[in-house]
Design a protein around this motif. Structure first.
Motif, PDB file in Angstrom:
ATOM      1  N   UNK A  43     -66.966  21.481 -49.226  1.00 56.78           N
ATOM      2  CA  UNK A  43     -66.404  22.698 -49.000  1.00 56.78           C
ATOM      3  C   UNK A  43     -67.511  23.859 -48.357  1.00 56.78           C
ATOM      4  N   UNK A  44     -68.856  23.750 -48.988  1.00 59.99           N
ATOM      5  CA  UNK A  44     -69.750  24.623 -48.354  1.00 59.99           C
ATOM      6  C   UNK A  44     -70.035  24.230 -46.907  1.00 59.99           C
ATOM      7  N   UNK A  45     -70.087  22.946 -46.618  1.00 65.89           N
ATOM      8  CA  UNK A  45     -70.329  22.735 -45.284  1.00 65.89           C
ATOM      9  C   UNK A  45     -69.342  22.924 -44.190  1.00 65.89           C
ATOM     10  N   UNK A  46     -67.958  22.971 -44.670  1.00 71.49           N
ATOM     11  CA  UNK A  46     -66.696  23.129 -44.004  1.00 71.49           C
ATOM     12  C   UNK A  46     -66.852  24.927 -43.626  1.00 71.49           C
ATOM     13  N   UNK A  47     -67.213  25.527 -44.790  1.00 71.28           N
ATOM     14  CA  UNK A  47     -67.317  27.033 -44.699  1.00 71.28           C
ATOM     15  C   UNK A  47     -68.268  27.429 -43.628  1.00 71.28           C
ATOM     16  N   UNK A  48     -69.400  26.818 -43.725  1.00 74.87           N
ATOM     17  CA  UNK A  48     -70.461  27.299 -42.969  1.00 74.87           C
ATOM     18  C   UNK A  48     -70.304  26.875 -41.430  1.00 74.87           C
ATOM     19  N   UNK A  49     -69.553  25.614 -41.382  1.00 75.24           N
ATOM     20  CA  UNK A  49     -69.390  25.499 -39.765  1.00 75.24           C
ATOM     21  C   UNK A  49     -68.253  26.435 -39.215  1.00 75.24           C
ATOM     22  N   UNK A  50     -67.301  26.814 -40.118  1.00 77.61           N
ATOM     23  CA  UNK A  50     -66.216  27.626 -39.679  1.00 77.61           C
ATOM     24  C   UNK A  50     -67.044  28.855 -39.380  1.00 77.61           C
ATOM     25  N   UNK A 202     -66.184  32.864 -53.110  1.00 81.11           N
ATOM     26  CA  UNK A 202     -66.207  31.746 -52.302  1.00 81.11           C
ATOM     27  C   UNK A 202     -67.473  30.745 -52.255  1.00 81.11           C
ATOM     28  N   UNK A 203     -67.553  29.753 -51.385  1.00 77.70           N
ATOM     29  CA  UNK A 203     -68.740  29.041 -51.433  1.00 77.70           C
ATOM     30  C   UNK A 203     -69.576  29.470 -50.485  1.00 77.70           C
ATOM     31  N   UNK A 204     -69.102  30.600 -49.395  1.00 80.92           N
ATOM     32  CA  UNK A 204     -70.113  31.348 -48.920  1.00 80.92           C
ATOM     33  C   UNK A 204     -69.665  32.836 -49.120  1.00 80.92           C
ATOM     34  N   UNK A 205     -70.441  33.661 -49.579  1.00 77.71           N
ATOM     35  CA  UNK A 205     -70.301  34.782 -49.813  1.00 77.71           C
ATOM     36  C   UNK A 205     -71.303  35.971 -49.521  1.00 77.71           C
ATOM     37  N   UNK A 206     -70.821  37.111 -49.575  1.00 79.32           N
ATOM     38  CA  UNK A 206     -71.818  38.339 -49.036  1.00 79.32           C
ATOM     39  C   UNK A 206     -71.386  39.020 -47.910  1.00 79.32           C
ATOM     40  N   UNK A 207     -72.384  39.583 -47.305  1.00 77.19           N
ATOM     41  CA  UNK A 207     -72.152  40.603 -46.281  1.00 77.19           C
ATOM     42  C   UNK A 207     -72.989  39.970 -45.104  1.00 77.19           C
TER      43      UNK A 207
END
Length: 222
Positions: A43-50, A202-207
């Motif tokens: 999930x983290x890899x998919x979020x970073x890739x997107x 989310x698996x990737x969050x912040x600004x």
């Protein structure tokens, strides 16, 4: 007289079964932990890739921006960023209109991108420019054919770099007309700042902040 073989007692069998059950439980927990870790990593890899793909496309759209007589190359109305850019595929010849917006904030928010077909006349250009604005407000089935959901997003903000400072694009614009154009169209900003507020939890969050500096581009419409 040969000795008789001795079997297991009931107590020994129960102990063996208990040990086997304990080993099975520990193995299951280990496998379950590995599965969960793999799912989180995926999930983290998919979020970073997107995110990387979206930012790469954002930069490519700005890099390919075209300054034409008919329209501003860049327009931000507080909700949608519209860009006139060169065709995305080599040899296509002609500009395209690209639009970025945030849709469905109350339902979670999706960062969206819309791209027109390659345009070959002034009438097509103006129609696509208006269609991009309508798509961001109330997309119909035809407009949705050209949209892509990039990634979940909580909010986003745009800033222009003008007069040596980052400013709100809707504030007093830089009124310097493009040299020799004679159109009165405000000159492009020297840079564009994109701030993405990723969904909390989310698996990737912040600004995340991405700055773009304006290269030298040009072009025209027959």
């Amino acid at each position: 007289m040969p000795a008789r073989s001795r079997g297991f007692t009931l107590v020994e069998l129960l102990v063996a079964l208990a040990v086997m059950a304990l080993v099975a439980v520990m193995s299951w927990r280990g496998l379950d932990g590995m599965t969960r870790a793999q799912a989180q990593t995926r999930a983290h890899t998919d979020a970073v890739l997107a995110l990387q793909t979206g930012l790469a496309q954002w930069t490519a759209d700005l890099d390919a921006m075209l300054e034409l007589r008919e329209l501003p190359a860049l327009d931000w109305d507080g909700r949608t960023l519209r860009i006139v850019r060169a065709a995305s595929l080599p040899g296509q010849g002609g500009p395209q209109i690209v639009a970025w917006t945030l849709r469905g904030v109350a339902a979670g928010g999706q960062w969206m991108r819309w791209q027109s077909p390659v345009l070959h006349s002034r009438a097509e250009l103006l129609q696509a420019w208006d269609s991009a604005a309508l798509w961001a407000q109330n997309p119909g089935s035809e407009a949705r054919r050209y949209e892509v959901a990039v990634m979940p997003l909580a909010d986003w903000r745009i800033f222009y770099y003008r007069s040596n400072a980052w400013t709100n694009p809707l504030s007093s614009p830089d009124t310097r007309a493009a040299a020799g154009a004679g159109t009165g169209t405000p000159q492009l900003p020297d840079g564009v700042r994109l701030q993405l507020e990723l969904p909390p939890g989310g698996v990737v969050s912040g600004v995340l902040t991405r700055d773009w500096a304006r290269p030298t581009v040009g072009g025209g419409l027959p």
